[in-house]
Design a protein around this motif. Sequence first.
Motif, PDB file in Angstrom:
ATOM      1  N   SER A 137       0.811  -1.218   0.000  1.00 18.73           N
ATOM      2  CA  SER A 137       0.000   0.000   0.000  1.00 18.73           C
ATOM      3  C   SER A 137       0.845   1.269   0.000  1.00 18.73           C
ATOM      4  CB  SER A 137      -0.925   0.004   1.221  1.00 18.73           C
ATOM      5  OG  SER A 137      -0.160  -0.077   2.417  1.00 18.73           O
ATOM      6  N   GLU A 138       2.156   1.160   0.310  1.00 18.14           N
ATOM      7  CA  GLU A 138       3.014   2.343   0.350  1.00 18.14           C
ATOM      8  C   GLU A 138       4.197   2.259  -0.609  1.00 18.14           C
ATOM      9  OE1 GLU A 138       4.188   3.088   4.357  1.00 18.14           O
ATOM     10  OE2 GLU A 138       2.151   3.505   5.037  1.00 18.14           O
ATOM     11  N   ASP A 139       4.725   1.058  -0.822  1.00 20.98           N
ATOM     12  CA  ASP A 139       5.838   0.882  -1.738  1.00 20.98           C
ATOM     13  C   ASP A 139       5.779  -0.526  -2.307  1.00 20.98           C
ATOM     14  OD1 ASP A 139       6.819  -0.862   0.251  1.00 20.98           O
ATOM     15  OD2 ASP A 139       8.024   0.715   1.176  1.00 20.98           O
ATOM     16  N   CYS A 140       6.735  -0.871  -3.124  1.00 17.85           N
ATOM     17  CA  CYS A 140       6.800  -2.254  -3.575  1.00 17.85           C
ATOM     18  C   CYS A 140       8.223  -2.756  -3.389  1.00 17.85           C
ATOM     19  CB  CYS A 140       6.320  -2.411  -5.012  1.00 17.85           C
ATOM     20  SG  CYS A 140       7.414  -1.793  -6.270  1.00 17.85           S
ATOM     21  N   THR A 141       8.357  -4.055  -3.150  1.00 18.51           N
ATOM     22  CA  THR A 141       9.658  -4.653  -2.894  1.00 18.51           C
ATOM     23  C   THR A 141       9.908  -5.788  -3.878  1.00 18.51           C
ATOM     24  OG1 THR A 141       8.726  -6.165  -1.232  1.00 18.51           O
ATOM     25  CG2 THR A 141       9.636  -4.069  -0.436  1.00 18.51           C
ATOM     26  N   MET A 142      11.187  -5.972  -4.203  1.00 17.66           N
ATOM     27  CA  MET A 142      11.627  -7.053  -5.080  1.00 17.66           C
ATOM     28  C   MET A 142      12.734  -7.806  -4.361  1.00 17.66           C
ATOM     29  SD  MET A 142      11.926  -4.626  -8.460  1.00 17.66           S
ATOM     30  CE  MET A 142      12.571  -3.283  -7.447  1.00 17.66           C
ATOM     31  N   ASP A 143      12.623  -9.114  -4.316  1.00 23.34           N
ATOM     32  CA  ASP A 143      13.639  -9.955  -3.680  1.00 23.34           C
ATOM     33  C   ASP A 143      14.455 -10.655  -4.750  1.00 23.34           C
ATOM     34  OD1 ASP A 143      12.489  -9.226  -1.271  1.00 23.34           O
ATOM     35  OD2 ASP A 143      11.232 -11.009  -1.168  1.00 23.34           O
ATOM     36  N   PHE A 144      15.783 -10.461  -4.704  1.00 26.05           N
ATOM     37  CA  PHE A 144      16.681 -11.098  -5.666  1.00 26.05           C
ATOM     38  C   PHE A 144      17.582 -12.091  -4.948  1.00 26.05           C
ATOM     39  CE2 PHE A 144      15.692  -6.926  -7.520  1.00 26.05           C
ATOM     40  CZ  PHE A 144      15.185  -7.333  -8.748  1.00 26.05           C
ATOM     41  N   ASN A 145      17.904 -13.173  -5.616  1.00 23.93           N
ATOM     42  CA  ASN A 145      18.663 -14.251  -4.978  1.00 23.93           C
ATOM     43  C   ASN A 145      20.179 -14.069  -5.136  1.00 23.93           C
ATOM     44  OD1 ASN A 145      18.711 -14.760  -7.698  1.00 23.93           O
ATOM     45  ND2 ASN A 145      18.304 -16.957  -7.532  1.00 23.93           N
ATOM     46  N   GLY A 146      20.650 -12.859  -4.932  1.00 23.88           N
ATOM     47  CA  GLY A 146      22.073 -12.570  -4.970  1.00 23.88           C
ATOM     48  C   GLY A 146      22.346 -11.174  -4.440  1.00 23.88           C
ATOM     49  N   GLU A 147      23.607 -10.893  -4.137  1.00 24.36           N
ATOM     50  CA  GLU A 147      23.996  -9.609  -3.544  1.00 24.36           C
ATOM     51  C   GLU A 147      24.090  -8.518  -4.614  1.00 24.36           C
ATOM     52  OE1 GLU A 147      24.676  -8.689  -0.446  1.00 24.36           O
ATOM     53  OE2 GLU A 147      24.643 -10.581   0.649  1.00 24.36           O
ATOM     54  N   ILE A 148      23.605  -7.344  -4.293  1.00 27.40           N
ATOM     55  CA  ILE A 148      23.746  -6.165  -5.156  1.00 27.40           C
ATOM     56  C   ILE A 148      24.162  -4.997  -4.264  1.00 27.40           C
ATOM     57  CG2 ILE A 148      22.664  -4.644  -6.849  1.00 27.40           C
ATOM     58  CD1 ILE A 148      20.493  -6.738  -7.246  1.00 27.40           C
ATOM     59  N   THR A 149      25.261  -4.355  -4.579  1.00 26.06           N
ATOM     60  CA  THR A 149      25.716  -3.223  -3.778  1.00 26.06           C
ATOM     61  C   THR A 149      24.862  -1.994  -4.083  1.00 26.06           C
ATOM     62  OG1 THR A 149      27.293  -2.457  -5.440  1.00 26.06           O
ATOM     63  CG2 THR A 149      28.088  -4.098  -3.842  1.00 26.06           C
ATOM     64  N   ALA A 150      24.902  -1.034  -3.172  1.00 28.56           N
ATOM     65  CA  ALA A 150      24.157   0.216  -3.372  1.00 28.56           C
ATOM     66  C   ALA A 150      24.663   0.945  -4.615  1.00 28.56           C
ATOM     67  CB  ALA A 150      24.301   1.105  -2.134  1.00 28.56           C
ATOM     68  N   GLU A 151      25.990   0.862  -4.863  1.00 29.36           N
ATOM     69  CA  GLU A 151      26.565   1.528  -6.035  1.00 29.36           C
ATOM     70  C   GLU A 151      26.028   0.913  -7.328  1.00 29.36           C
ATOM     71  OE1 GLU A 151      28.751   2.306  -2.513  1.00 29.36           O
ATOM     72  OE2 GLU A 151      28.313   0.362  -3.444  1.00 29.36           O
ATOM     73  N   LYS A 152      25.993  -0.430  -7.380  1.00 24.53           N
ATOM     74  CA  LYS A 152      25.480  -1.115  -8.567  1.00 24.53           C
ATOM     75  C   LYS A 152      23.992  -0.835  -8.763  1.00 24.53           C
ATOM     76  CE  LYS A 152      29.104  -3.194 -10.222  1.00 24.53           C
ATOM     77  NZ  LYS A 152      29.616  -2.852 -11.574  1.00 24.53           N
ATOM     78  N   LEU A 153      23.277  -0.712  -7.646  1.00 20.81           N
ATOM     79  CA  LEU A 153      21.846  -0.445  -7.734  1.00 20.81           C
ATOM     80  C   LEU A 153      21.593   0.951  -8.319  1.00 20.81           C
ATOM     81  CD1 LEU A 153      19.563  -2.359  -7.002  1.00 20.81           C
ATOM     82  CD2 LEU A 153      19.186  -1.019  -4.953  1.00 20.81           C
ATOM     83  N   THR A 154      22.483   1.895  -8.016  1.00 18.81           N
ATOM     84  CA  THR A 154      22.370   3.230  -8.598  1.00 18.81           C
ATOM     85  C   THR A 154      22.498   3.165 -10.117  1.00 18.81           C
ATOM     86  OG1 THR A 154      23.276   4.265  -6.605  1.00 18.81           O
ATOM     87  CG2 THR A 154      23.371   5.552  -8.627  1.00 18.81           C
ATOM     88  N   GLU A 155      23.395   2.322 -10.605  1.00 18.84           N
ATOM     89  CA  GLU A 155      23.554   2.143 -12.051  1.00 18.84           C
ATOM     90  C   GLU A 155      22.298   1.514 -12.658  1.00 18.84           C
ATOM     91  OE1 GLU A 155      27.079  -0.111 -12.787  1.00 18.84           O
ATOM     92  OE2 GLU A 155      28.360   1.199 -11.557  1.00 18.84           O
ATOM     93  N   ILE A 156      21.737   0.526 -11.950  1.00 18.59           N
ATOM     94  CA  ILE A 156      20.499  -0.112 -12.416  1.00 18.59           C
ATOM     95  C   ILE A 156      19.379   0.914 -12.482  1.00 18.59           C
ATOM     96  CG2 ILE A 156      18.693  -1.790 -11.805  1.00 18.59           C
ATOM     97  CD1 ILE A 156      21.141  -3.171 -12.874  1.00 18.59           C
ATOM     98  N   GLU A 157      19.275   1.750 -11.468  1.00 23.67           N
ATOM     99  CA  GLU A 157      18.231   2.776 -11.417  1.00 23.67           C
ATOM    100  C   GLU A 157      18.341   3.724 -12.611  1.00 23.67           C
ATOM    101  OE1 GLU A 157      16.904   5.177  -7.693  1.00 23.67           O
ATOM    102  OE2 GLU A 157      18.371   6.431  -8.748  1.00 23.67           O
ATOM    103  N   MET A 158      19.549   4.173 -12.917  1.00 26.71           N
ATOM    104  CA  MET A 158      19.735   5.079 -14.046  1.00 26.71           C
ATOM    105  C   MET A 158      19.326   4.418 -15.358  1.00 26.71           C
ATOM    106  SD  MET A 158      20.456   7.987 -15.240  1.00 26.71           S
ATOM    107  CE  MET A 158      21.183   8.829 -13.818  1.00 26.71           C
ATOM    108  N   GLU A 159      19.750   3.164 -15.557  1.00 25.13           N
ATOM    109  CA  GLU A 159      19.405   2.456 -16.788  1.00 25.13           C
ATOM    110  C   GLU A 159      17.894   2.215 -16.875  1.00 25.13           C
ATOM    111  OE1 GLU A 159      19.944   1.203 -20.449  1.00 25.13           O
ATOM    112  OE2 GLU A 159      21.544   2.034 -19.174  1.00 25.13           O
ATOM    113  N   ALA A 160      17.249   1.948 -15.732  1.00 22.55           N
ATOM    114  CA  ALA A 160      15.790   1.742 -15.711  1.00 22.55           C
ATOM    115  C   ALA A 160      15.073   3.011 -16.146  1.00 22.55           C
ATOM    116  CB  ALA A 160      15.342   1.329 -14.312  1.00 22.55           C
ATOM    117  N   ASN A 161      15.556   4.154 -15.710  1.00 21.70           N
ATOM    118  CA  ASN A 161      14.921   5.416 -16.105  1.00 21.70           C
ATOM    119  C   ASN A 161      15.187   5.739 -17.573  1.00 21.70           C
ATOM    120  OD1 ASN A 161      13.474   6.916 -13.808  1.00 21.70           O
ATOM    121  ND2 ASN A 161      15.302   6.112 -12.808  1.00 21.70           N
TER     122      ASN A 161
END
Length: 397
Positions: free
Chosen positions: A125-149
């Motif tokens: 009701s407030e956000d959504c979550t995704m569970d992945f079966n491996g480690e992702i660093t905050a830095e790598k997630l920033t890259e994913i976010e940019m590519e997603a946009n």
Amino acid sequence: MTEKLFYQDSHQKEFQAAVTACRPAEGKDGLYEVELDRTAFFPEGGGQYADTGRLGGVRVLDVQEKEERILHMTDGALLPGTTVQGSIDWDERFMKMQQHTGEHIVSGLVHAAFGYHNVGFHLGSEDCTMDFNGEITAEKLTEIEMEANRAVWKNLPVKTLYPSKEELDGMEYRSKIEIQGQVRIIEIPGYDCCACCAPHVERTGEIGLIKLTNVQRYKGGVRVTMLCGVRALRDYAVKQSQAKEVSALLCAKENETAEAVRRLKEENNALKYALGEKEKQLIRQKARLIPAGPDPVCVFARDLEGESMRLFMNLVLEEGHRLCAVFHENEAGNAGDAKTYRYVIGSRSLDVRTLTREFNGEFSGRGGGKPEMTQGTAVGKEEEIRTWILKKAGECS
């Protein structure tokens, strides 16, 4: 079987349908299960909660699919055989489609970059979550976010495919479960291809914005929290308002509040240290007011608590007293009534654990410790506690 209009047009807000069945919902007073010949209401599934809205003059509170029947949970009855006007809560539906399509883009990028699978998706009701079966660093997630946009800005078509079994065998697509029968595929060209039962936006530009707000370790992998579209905009509005308020309080520019808080924290720590040193001086002066000697000491003080109680006790014991008990009023009561106290009892020559056990039994106390010091809480009247402590300490000598 109910005709699923939400698969024909995910943006259909209103429709007309015939009521094929209506019955009281089992175990839910005042609610009814309504079946229609056709519906634009999406039932809960695929990690996405159900649509809500109106049917005729009643509210649709939930929608579930059971054995290929779509059941609309309503707050009133509808007459079978009649035709009703249906309307879904569009703002809520569109928001959910923004989140779900955004999840496909992010999950597709994570799978392509790391080979990880999305093993859990929850659109809350407030956000959504995704569970992945491996480690992702905050830095790598920033890259994913940019590519997603970037995928959002390209305004790509979101394709719905119903491949034959032969076509499906030749496709590479993501799926959490083994699907029987016709498989529905959602494809975002160049980003994702995934089996999914939920409605989606028609083009990625409708998502507006994808913001990954948090990542944390979860069951051997990571849980990523995401906000898309209208949710991301609302979140930004809240954070902007908070930033402005903090900026004004700190007399700092909005983009420089972190440094201002850092300075404020350093100043606060310095003041706390200076105050602590002055408190120690006051405690030493308070301890000097007690004449040196072997007699036991029992003190009730509102200005002594926590570490101050232990420091005072040790200073008194250094002057040769066989026992020192310090009490701090924890819960105020009327004059003469029993009160709740926090206590510290210490000695250099006695094992105070024995005395403390008796004391706890006498005054509804809880606590313990080492032979040289115990601490805890007790309930009683000041004079009765003082008399008991001094009497027992005298007997122990």
